[in-house]
Design an enzyme around this catalytic site. Structure first.
Site, PDB file in Angstrom:
ATOM      1  N   ASN A   1     -13.631   2.274  21.666  1.00  0.00           N
ATOM      2  CA  ASN A   1     -12.730   3.428  21.654  1.00  0.00           C
ATOM      3  C   ASN A   1     -12.676   3.975  23.076  1.00  0.00           C
ATOM      4  OD1 ASN A   1     -11.335   5.778  21.247  1.00  0.00           O
ATOM      5  ND2 ASN A   1     -12.978   6.814  20.141  1.00  0.00           N
TER       6      ASN A   1
ATOM      7  N   LYS B   1     -10.705   6.184  24.271  1.00  0.00           N
ATOM      8  CA  LYS B   1     -10.328   7.608  24.310  1.00  0.00           C
ATOM      9  C   LYS B   1      -9.262   7.847  25.387  1.00  0.00           C
ATOM     10  CE  LYS B   1     -15.026   8.567  22.892  1.00  0.00           C
ATOM     11  NZ  LYS B   1     -15.982   9.584  22.537  1.00  0.00           N
TER      12      LYS B   1
ATOM     13  N   HIS C   1     -11.471  10.425  13.666  1.00  0.00           N
ATOM     14  CA  HIS C   1     -12.502  10.473  14.700  1.00  0.00           C
ATOM     15  C   HIS C   1     -12.963  11.921  14.887  1.00  0.00           C
ATOM     16  CE1 HIS C   1     -14.470  10.308  18.599  1.00  0.00           C
ATOM     17  NE2 HIS C   1     -14.685   9.029  18.331  1.00  0.00           N
TER      18      HIS C   1
ATOM     19  N   GLU D   1     -13.512  13.687  17.363  1.00  0.00           N
ATOM     20  CA  GLU D   1     -12.771  14.492  18.350  1.00  0.00           C
ATOM     21  C   GLU D   1     -11.445  14.971  17.771  1.00  0.00           C
ATOM     22  OE1 GLU D   1     -13.233  11.517  21.353  1.00  0.00           O
ATOM     23  OE2 GLU D   1     -15.368  12.003  21.367  1.00  0.00           O
TER      24      GLU D   1
ATOM     25  N   GLU E   1     -20.316   8.238  12.385  1.00  0.00           N
ATOM     26  CA  GLU E   1     -20.541   8.713  13.742  1.00  0.00           C
ATOM     27  C   GLU E   1     -21.019  10.164  13.700  1.00  0.00           C
ATOM     28  OE1 GLU E   1     -18.023   6.351  16.714  1.00  0.00           O
ATOM     29  OE2 GLU E   1     -16.714   7.855  15.865  1.00  0.00           O
TER      30      GLU E   1
ATOM     31  N   GLY F   1     -21.068  10.657  22.646  1.00  0.00           N
ATOM     32  CA  GLY F   1     -20.915  10.996  24.060  1.00  0.00           C
ATOM     33  C   GLY F   1     -22.030  11.869  24.611  1.00  0.00           C
TER      34      GLY F   1
ATOM     35  N   SER G   1     -23.301   7.050  21.033  1.00  0.00           N
ATOM     36  CA  SER G   1     -24.171   6.681  22.152  1.00  0.00           C
ATOM     37  C   SER G   1     -24.867   5.332  21.959  1.00  0.00           C
ATOM     38  CB  SER G   1     -25.192   7.788  22.430  1.00  0.00           C
ATOM     39  OG  SER G   1     -24.520   8.986  22.790  1.00  0.00           O
TER      40      SER G   1
HETATM   41  C1  PEP Z   1     -16.859   7.212  19.880  1.00  0.00           C
HETATM   42  O1  PEP Z   1     -16.052   7.744  20.610  1.00  0.00           O
HETATM   43  O2  PEP Z   1     -16.485   6.789  18.786  1.00  0.00           O
HETATM   44  C2  PEP Z   1     -18.245   7.081  20.331  1.00  0.00           C
HETATM   45  C3  PEP Z   1     -19.133   6.634  19.502  1.00  0.00           C
HETATM   46  O3  PEP Z   1     -18.528   7.464  21.634  1.00  0.00           O
HETATM   47  P1  PEP Z   1     -19.907   7.192  22.448  1.00  0.00           P
HETATM   48  O4  PEP Z   1     -20.271   5.748  22.218  1.00  0.00           O
HETATM   49  O5  PEP Z   1     -19.548   7.471  23.873  1.00  0.00           O
HETATM   50  O6  PEP Z   1     -20.915   8.124  21.901  1.00  0.00           O
END
Ligand code: PEP
Length: 256
Positions: A11, A13, A100, A102, A172, A178, A218
């Protein structure tokens, strides 16, 4: 026990302009050996979807799927700023992310809209990744499984058991995205197992055993293998680490 093929997604973003997005897609497609052991998709920003599809197809490696980070559920009309599923398919997208964190927590999408997008994505013939996960506050209140169960029930309302073949779930935890903080493998496994129990409740054991559940939050080359080694974790949805080709490929390798 059902055999589930691991699936890893990148992803990107709101990162990478055209040149960098195309270069990264090209590098991933070049080095991803036509995926017998793992399914792979990458989700660039909307303006570069067509360029990334072209880059991937130029490598004759159609095994790298290209996905959209969002879509609107209506087919066309007066929806300023939105992008339809037909437009996404037109430029070659075959995967769609919905829900997601976000979009839920920064943009303010609710479960009803997420459900409409998911159902529209399935009807359009895309593979849809439904993201679920609890906030830190909810986690501290020991509500992780209840939050995930609720987001699954709302997000998947009206979906037929047969359509679940085109659905992937991404667990998630919001506090892990992040932030550099990752769920322990035991905590992640426990959440994934509860998600699978909820899928069994909604669609029966057979469907629940077949649906792939990605972990996201992460994931890095040094923690991917132990996370992906858990019984109910079937790969990952990767944000930051998917922007670096070596890290992303190491994570893909860990899913094999
Ligand atoms: C994501 O955006 O779905 C995600 C898991 O980001 P990160 O790996 O940076 O935590």
């Amino acid at each position: 026990m059902a055999q589930r093929k691991p699936i890893v997604g990148g992803n990107w973003k709101m990162n990478l302009h055209r040149q960098d997005a195309v270069a990264l897609a090209d590098a991933v497609a070049e080095r991803f050996a036509a995926g017998e052991q793992v399914d792979l998709f990458i989700c660039p920003a909307f303006p570069y979807l067509a360029h990334v599809v072209e880059a991937v197809e130029r490598r004759k490696n159609v095994h790298v799927q290209v996905g959209a980070q969002d879509a609107y559920d209506q087919p066309e009309g007066a929806y300023t700023g939105e992008v339809s599923l037909a437009m996404l398919k037109d430029v070659g997208a075959t995967v769609l992310l919905v829900g997601h964190s976000e979009r839920r927590h920064v943009i303010g999408e609710n479960d009803l809209l997420i459900n409409r997008k998911l159902r529209a994505g399935l009807e359009a013939g895309l593979q849809v990744v439904l993201c679920v996960g609890e906030t830190l506050e909810q986690r501290e209140a020991r509500q992780t499984d209840a939050i995930n169960a609720g987001q699954l029930a709302y997000g998947l309302a009206g979906v037929a058991a047969e359509q679940m073949a085109d659905v992937v779930i991404a667990y998630e935890p919001v506090w892990a995205i992040g932030t550099g903080k990752t769920a322990t493998p035991e905590d992640a496994q426990s959440a994934h197992a509860a998600i699978r129990r909820q899928l069994a409740h909604l669609f029966g054991d057979q469907v629940a055993g077949q649906v792939r559940i990605q972990y996201g939050g992460s994931v890095k080359p040094d923690n991917a293998a132990v996370l992906f080694g858990q019984a109910d974790i079937d790969g990952g949805l990767i944000g930051g680490a998917s922007l670096k080709v070596d890290d992303f490929l190491a994570i893909i390798d860990a899913a094999k």
